[in-house]
Design a protein around this motif. Structure first.
Motif, mmCIF file in Angstrom:
data_model
loop_
_atom_site.group_PDB
_atom_site.id
_atom_site.type_symbol
_atom_site.label_atom_id
_atom_site.label_comp_id
_atom_site.label_asym_id
_atom_site.label_seq_id
_atom_site.Cartn_x
_atom_site.Cartn_y
_atom_site.Cartn_z
ATOM 1 N N ILE A 128 0.844 -1.186 0.000
ATOM 2 C CA ILE A 128 0.000 0.000 0.000
ATOM 3 C C ILE A 128 0.886 1.244 0.000
ATOM 4 O O ILE A 128 1.915 1.302 0.666
ATOM 5 C CB ILE A 128 -0.958 -0.001 1.218
ATOM 6 N N GLY A 129 0.490 2.236 -0.771
ATOM 7 C CA GLY A 129 1.271 3.461 -0.863
ATOM 8 C C GLY A 129 2.214 3.491 -2.040
ATOM 9 O O GLY A 129 2.835 4.527 -2.316
ATOM 10 N N HIS A 130 2.342 2.362 -2.743
ATOM 11 C CA HIS A 130 3.185 2.324 -3.939
ATOM 12 C C HIS A 130 2.287 2.319 -5.182
ATOM 13 O O HIS A 130 1.776 3.345 -5.575
ATOM 14 C CB HIS A 130 4.118 1.115 -3.886
ATOM 15 N N GLU A 131 2.077 1.178 -5.798
ATOM 16 C CA GLU A 131 1.214 1.158 -6.987
ATOM 17 C C GLU A 131 -0.223 1.541 -6.651
ATOM 18 O O GLU A 131 -0.920 2.137 -7.468
ATOM 19 C CB GLU A 131 1.238 -0.234 -7.638
ATOM 20 N N VAL A 132 -0.688 1.166 -5.470
ATOM 21 C CA VAL A 132 -2.045 1.498 -5.015
ATOM 22 C C VAL A 132 -1.941 2.339 -3.749
ATOM 23 O O VAL A 132 -1.193 1.995 -2.821
ATOM 24 C CB VAL A 132 -2.868 0.215 -4.729
ATOM 25 N N GLY A 133 -2.677 3.431 -3.718
ATOM 26 C CA GLY A 133 -2.633 4.304 -2.550
ATOM 27 C C GLY A 133 -3.978 4.945 -2.277
ATOM 28 O O GLY A 133 -4.969 4.673 -2.967
ATOM 29 N N TYR A 134 -4.016 5.794 -1.279
ATOM 30 C CA TYR A 134 -5.260 6.495 -0.933
ATOM 31 C C TYR A 134 -4.926 7.888 -0.431
ATOM 32 O O TYR A 134 -3.800 8.174 0.011
ATOM 33 C CB TYR A 134 -6.062 5.717 0.115
ATOM 34 N N SER A 135 -5.930 8.750 -0.504
ATOM 35 C CA SER A 135 -5.797 10.123 -0.039
ATOM 36 C C SER A 135 -7.124 10.544 0.574
ATOM 37 O O SER A 135 -8.149 10.582 -0.111
ATOM 38 C CB SER A 135 -5.421 11.051 -1.202
ATOM 39 N N ILE A 136 -7.101 10.807 1.870
ATOM 40 C CA ILE A 136 -8.293 11.240 2.602
ATOM 41 C C ILE A 136 -7.921 12.481 3.400
ATOM 42 O O ILE A 136 -6.737 12.791 3.549
ATOM 43 C CB ILE A 136 -8.825 10.125 3.539
ATOM 44 N N CYS B 154 -1.496 8.436 1.583
ATOM 45 C CA CYS B 154 -0.599 7.285 1.480
ATOM 46 C C CYS B 154 -0.401 6.983 -0.003
ATOM 47 O O CYS B 154 -1.033 6.090 -0.564
ATOM 48 C CB CYS B 154 -1.189 6.081 2.226
ATOM 49 N N CYS B 155 0.430 7.777 -0.643
ATOM 50 C CA CYS B 155 0.708 7.644 -2.071
ATOM 51 C C CYS B 155 2.183 7.923 -2.315
ATOM 52 O O CYS B 155 2.891 8.420 -1.428
ATOM 53 C CB CYS B 155 -0.138 8.629 -2.899
ATOM 54 N N SER B 156 2.643 7.627 -3.506
ATOM 55 C CA SER B 156 4.019 7.915 -3.892
ATOM 56 C C SER B 156 4.048 8.194 -5.385
ATOM 57 O O SER B 156 3.016 8.156 -6.068
ATOM 58 C CB SER B 156 4.932 6.734 -3.537
ATOM 59 N N SER B 157 5.239 8.445 -5.900
ATOM 60 C CA SER B 157 5.381 8.692 -7.338
ATOM 61 C C SER B 157 5.086 7.445 -8.162
ATOM 62 O O SER B 157 4.874 7.531 -9.378
ATOM 63 C CB SER B 157 6.801 9.195 -7.641
ATOM 64 N N ASP B 158 5.066 6.277 -7.505
ATOM 65 C CA ASP B 158 4.781 5.027 -8.205
ATOM 66 C C ASP B 158 3.285 4.722 -8.305
ATOM 67 O O ASP B 158 2.890 3.772 -8.977
ATOM 68 C CB ASP B 158 5.461 3.850 -7.492
ATOM 69 N N THR B 159 2.460 5.500 -7.620
ATOM 70 C CA THR B 159 1.028 5.192 -7.535
ATOM 71 C C THR B 159 0.348 5.349 -8.892
ATOM 72 O O THR B 159 0.463 6.392 -9.546
ATOM 73 C CB THR B 159 0.340 6.105 -6.504
ATOM 74 N N VAL B 160 -0.353 4.303 -9.303
ATOM 75 C CA VAL B 160 -1.104 4.357 -10.564
ATOM 76 C C VAL B 160 -2.608 4.228 -10.320
ATOM 77 O O VAL B 160 -3.403 4.524 -11.210
ATOM 78 C CB VAL B 160 -0.653 3.241 -11.533
ATOM 79 N N LEU B 161 -2.992 3.771 -9.120
ATOM 80 C CA LEU B 161 -4.407 3.667 -8.760
ATOM 81 C C LEU B 161 -4.583 4.269 -7.378
ATOM 82 O O LEU B 161 -3.972 3.810 -6.409
ATOM 83 C CB LEU B 161 -4.871 2.206 -8.760
ATOM 84 N N ARG B 162 -5.394 5.302 -7.290
ATOM 85 C CA ARG B 162 -5.551 6.018 -6.028
ATOM 86 C C ARG B 162 -7.022 6.127 -5.661
ATOM 87 O O ARG B 162 -7.852 6.488 -6.506
ATOM 88 C CB ARG B 162 -4.952 7.427 -6.130
ATOM 89 N N TYR B 163 -7.323 5.801 -4.421
ATOM 90 C CA TYR B 163 -8.668 5.973 -3.878
ATOM 91 C C TYR B 163 -8.664 7.236 -3.019
ATOM 92 O O TYR B 163 -7.723 7.481 -2.260
ATOM 93 C CB TYR B 163 -9.081 4.761 -3.036
ATOM 94 N N CYS B 164 -9.727 8.025 -3.125
ATOM 95 C CA CYS B 164 -9.804 9.253 -2.337
ATOM 96 C C CYS B 164 -11.264 9.620 -2.109
ATOM 97 O O CYS B 164 -12.171 9.074 -2.743
ATOM 98 C CB CYS B 164 -9.064 10.400 -3.036
ATOM 99 N N THR B 165 -11.502 10.529 -1.197
ATOM 100 C CA THR B 165 -12.861 11.040 -0.986
ATOM 101 C C THR B 165 -13.177 12.060 -2.077
ATOM 102 O O THR B 165 -12.273 12.678 -2.655
ATOM 103 C CB THR B 165 -12.988 11.700 0.396
#
Length: 637
Positions: free
Chosen positions: A27-35, A40-51
Motif C-alpha cells: 500500500i502506498g506504492h502502486e495502489v494508494g489512498y488520499s483522505i 498514502c501515495c508515492s510517485s509510483d502510484t497508478v491507482l488512487r482511492y480518495c474522498t
C-alpha cells in the motif's frame, strides 16, 4: 493514473488496502489512498482511492485533472455536494479532454438522470442478486423503535445464525438502542450465546472488530446499530443475515433565510430501501417496519438543495479563475440559497465589485475551512492571535471533544469539564482544553488516553483537532501569512481573538433581551437559548449571562439552541462588521442600541424623528444612505 472517489473516508482506505492485497503490492506504492489529513501515495502510484472532496481540492491546482487518464465516481446515488459538483465540472472537462475516461457507479433511478446529464454514453447494467425474504409491517408503526428492539431479541432467542443490522432514524435513537440492548444482554440465558450491540457510522465499517469467543465456543452475535446513508458499504460484512429497517430518517436541512439547520423527519428513499433489502443476501430476512404500499421517494434528495452552499460558491468562483466555465449541475441549487451565499461572500469581502473573487476571496479559497472561519483565521494574522485562532478553528472542525458520560457519572463529567471553562466564553474554553491536552503530551505524567478518560474528553477528537491544526498551520505558512507567538490569557490577546472572531462571524450575533437567557438573533429576529453544554448554559448562575454574544452555530430543533457562545461587546461588532451589512439588519431594539454606539448624535436624531413621524422612519437606508460611503467595506480589506 486512475482515481476512484468515495463518499466516506474509511471506505477509500479499505478499498485501497483490499486492492493492494489482491494485486500483491505494498500500500502506498502502486495502489494508494488520499483522505482528509492523511495521504498514502508515492510517485509510483497508478491507482488512487480518495474522498470526493479531496479530488475537488486537487482541482484548485489541476483544474482539468490532467494527471488522470481515468476517473471513477463511486456511490453517486448518495448525492453529496462534492459528488454533484464533480459530475457537473467533469461534463465541461470532457469537452476539453475527450481522451479522458469517466466511469460513474450508481443505482437506479440515478442512472436515468446521468444519461440525461451526459447525453449519449454507454450504460452497463449489472443484475442485482435476488433480495432476501422481505417482511413488511401491516401498519405505519410510529413505535418502530421498540418494535425493532423486540425483533432483535426475538431473533437472538430463536438461535438463528447470523449478525443483525438495525437502521434507525437518528444518532440519538442509536445511542438509546445500544443502552437498552446492553442492559437486556445481561438478562439473557447463557444457552442463547452472547449478543454484542455495536454502534457504527457508515465510515467505520472498515474498523469492525473481529470478535471470537476466547474459549473457542460459538462466535457472539453482533448487532450493528446505525443511521441512514452508506447502506451499500455494509455489503462488506458477509455475516449479516438479518436487516431491520425503520424506514425513516432524521436529516438536517439548511434554511438560507435564517442561516440555520433544522431537523426534519422523512421517509427513506426507494433507492435506500432496495439496497437495505439486499444486505442480508438471498438466505436472510429483511424486516421493513412500514407497509409495503408506502410511497417512498424514488431517490435520495441532493444535498446541494439542502445544505449551506456558501463554501460551494466560493470554490466555483475559484474554478472560474482557473479557466473552467459554469458548473452544469444535475439539479440546480435553490436560487434563494445561491443568492444568500453570494451575499454572505460579499459581506466577507471575498468578492469584488464585479462579483469575482477578490484577493481576500482567493486566499480564503486556499484554506480548507468554511468561509466565515477562513475569514476569521485571516483576520487573526492581522490581530496577532493566529496561534489561538488556529486552535479554535481546529477544535470546531473536529468532532466534539466532550464525551457523553454513562448514567450516574453526569455530575462528575460536569465537574471535570468545569476545570477548563473560561469566563470569556466557549471559544476560549476550547483553547484551554487543547492547551491542557498538549501540556499533558509534553509532561507525560500519564498517557493522553488516560488523561482524556479522566476528564471525560474524547481522545480521538482531540487527536483529529491536532492534525487539523497542523494542516492549517502548513496552509498559512505556504501562503506566507504570519503566525504570531501564543499569548493566550492576556487582556490584549483576549480582545484580539474577539476581533478576529467578529471579522468572520458578525452575521451570528445575539442579544439577551430580558436578562434570563432569551437571546434575540439580529439577522433574522429569532429567539434562541444557549446550549446546555455551554459555560453559560451550565454555569449561568456563577458567571452570569452576557448581554451580547457571538455564536458558532444555530440549530432549529426541539429547543432552538445557539452553540459555542462567547461574550462580545457592541463596540467590537461595530468595529469589525461591514457597515453595509449593519444597515441591512432588520429593524429592532437591538439594532437601535448598536446604532447608538455607532453614532450617538444620529441615533438621538432618529429617535426624535420616530416620535414625530413614525410612518416614514422604517427605511434605515434612506435615513443613513450617505453614511456607509464614509466607511471601508471591511476593516481587514
Amino acid at each position: 493514473m486512475v482515481v476512484c472517489t468515495q463518499t466516506h473516508r474509511q471506505q477509500a482506505v479499505d478499498l485501497a488496502l483490499r486492492v493492494a492485497d489482491e494485486m500483491d503490492v505494498n500500500i502506498g506504492h502502486e495502489v494508494g489512498y488520499s483522505i482528509p489529513l492523511e495521504t498514502c501515495c508515492s510517485s509510483d502510484t497508478v491507482l488512487r482511492y480518495c474522498t470526493d472532496d479531496m479530488l475537488l481540492r486537487e482541482m484548485m491546482s489541476d483544474p482539468f485533472l490532467e494527471q488522470y487518464g481515468a476517473i471513477v465516481i463511486d456511490q453517486a446515488q448518495e448525492r453529496t455536494v462534492s459528488t454533484d459538483i464533480l459530475l457537473g465540472l467533469l461534463k465541461g472537462i470532457l469537452l476539453q479532454r475527450p481522451e479522458l475516461r469517466v466511469v460513474v457507479i450508481t443505482v437506479r433511478p440515478m442512472t436515468d438522470k446521468l444519461l440525461g446529464h451526459f447525453g449519449r454514453i454507454p450504460l452497463i447494467s449489472l443484475e442485482a442478486s435476488h433480495p432476501a425474504e422481505v417482511v413488511h409491517s401491516n401498519s405505519d408503526n410510529k413505535e418502530y423503535f421498540y418494535l425493532a428492539l423486540r425483533l432483535v431479541l426475538e431473533i437472538h432467542q430463536a438461535k438463528e445464525d447470523g449478525d443483525v443490522v438495525v437502521f434507525f432514524a437518528s444518532a440519538k435513537e442509536v445511542d438509546c438502542a445500544q443502552s437498552i440492548l446492553e442492559r437486556e444482554r445481561t438478562r439473557l440465558g447463557a444457552d442463547l450465546g452472547e449478543m454484542v450491540p455495536l454502534v457504527l457510522n457508515p465510515g467505520q465499517v472498515g474498523l469492525l472488530p473481529f470478535m471470537t469467543n476466547q474459549q473457542g465456543f460459538k462466535k457472539p452475535r453482533r448487532v450493528f446499530i446505525s443511521t441512514q446513508q452508506g447502506e451499500d458499504m455494509w455489503c462488506a460484512i458477509e455475516s449479516i443475515n438479518f436487516v431491520i429497517d425503520a424506514g425513516v430518517q432524521k436529516k438536517m436541512v439548511y434554511n438560507p433565510r435564517i442561516r440555520a439547520n433544522s431537523e426534519v423527519v422523512r421517509p427513506i428513499s426507494q433507492c435506500q430501501a432496495d439496497i437495505r433489502k439486499r444486505l442480508s443476501g438471498p438466505t436472510g430476512k429483511c424486516f421493513c417496519l412500514y407497509p409495503e404500499e408506502s410511497e417512498l421517494p424514488a431517490e435520495n434528495p441532493p444535498q446541494i438543495l439542502e445544505s449551506n452552499i456558501t463554501p460551494t460558491v466560493l470554490f466555483l468562483k475559484r474554478m472560474e479563475i482557473a479557466g473552467l466555465g459554469q458548473c452544469e449541475f444535475i439539479d440546480q441549487p435553490d436560487p434563494e440559497g445561491l443568492m444568500q451565499a453570494l451575499e454572505e461572500l460579499d459581506y466577507l469581502a471575498a468578492l469584488d465589485d464585479d462579483g469575482n473573487l477578490s484577493e481576500i476571496g482567493i486566499i480564503m479559497s486556499e484554506i480548507p475551512l468554511d468561509p466565515q472561519m477562513a475569514k476569521a483565521l485571516l483576520a487573526s494574522c492581522e490581530f496577532d492571535c493566529a496561534s489561538e485562532m488556529l486552535t479554535i478553528a481546529a477544535m470546531l472542525s473536529a468532532p466534539s471533544c466532550f464525551l457523553k458520560p454513562s448514567t450516574g457519572l453526569t455530575l462528575e463529567a460536569v465537574r471535570c469539564h468545569r476545570k477548563f471553562q473560561h469566563p470569556e466564553g466557549d471559544h476560549f474554553t476550547l483553547i484551554n482544553i487543547y492547551n491542557s491536552f498538549k501540556q499533558n503530551q509534553r509532561d507525560q505524567h500519564v498517557s493522553t488516553e488516560k488523561w482524556c478518560e479522566t476528564y471525560f474528553l474524547d481522545h480521538s477528537a482531540l487527536k483529529t483537532a491536532e492534525a487539523i491544526r497542523s494542516e492549517l498551520t502548513d496552509t498559512l505558512n505556504r501562503i506566507e501569512l504570519p503566525i504570531s507567538d501564543p499569548s493566550f490569557g492576556t487582556k490584549t490577546n483576549t480582545l484580539n481573538i474577539k476581533q478576529a472572531l467578529m471579522a468572520g462571524f458578525f452575521m451570528q450575533i445575539a442579544r439577551d433581551v430580558d436578562g434570563s437567557g432569551n437571546y434575540f438573533i439580529l439577522t433574522h429576529k429569532h429567539m434562541a437559548q444557549v446550549h446546555p453544554l455551554s459555560i453559560y448554559g451550565a454555569q449561568s448562575q456563577k458567571l452570569g449571562l452576557p448581554e451580547w454574544v457571538v455564536f458558532h452555530e444555530y440549530t432549529l430543533s426541539e429547543n432552538n439552541y445557539i452553540r459555542t457562545v462567547s461574550e462580545m461587546s457592541p463596540q467590537v461588532f461595530i468595529q469589525m462588521a461591514p457597515v453595509y451589512f449593519f444597515y441591512n439588519l432588520p429593524p429592532s431594539e437591538s439594532k437601535d442600541i448598536l446604532q447608538g454606539v455607532l453614532d450617538p448624535d444620529t441615533s438621538r436624531k432618529h429617535k426624535d424623528e420616530k416620535q414625530k413621524a413614525a410612518p416614514i422612519s422604517g427605511d434605515a437606508n434612506s435615513g443613513c444612505g450617505a453614511t456607509p460611503q464614509t466607511y471601508d467595506r471591511c476593516v481587514i480589506q
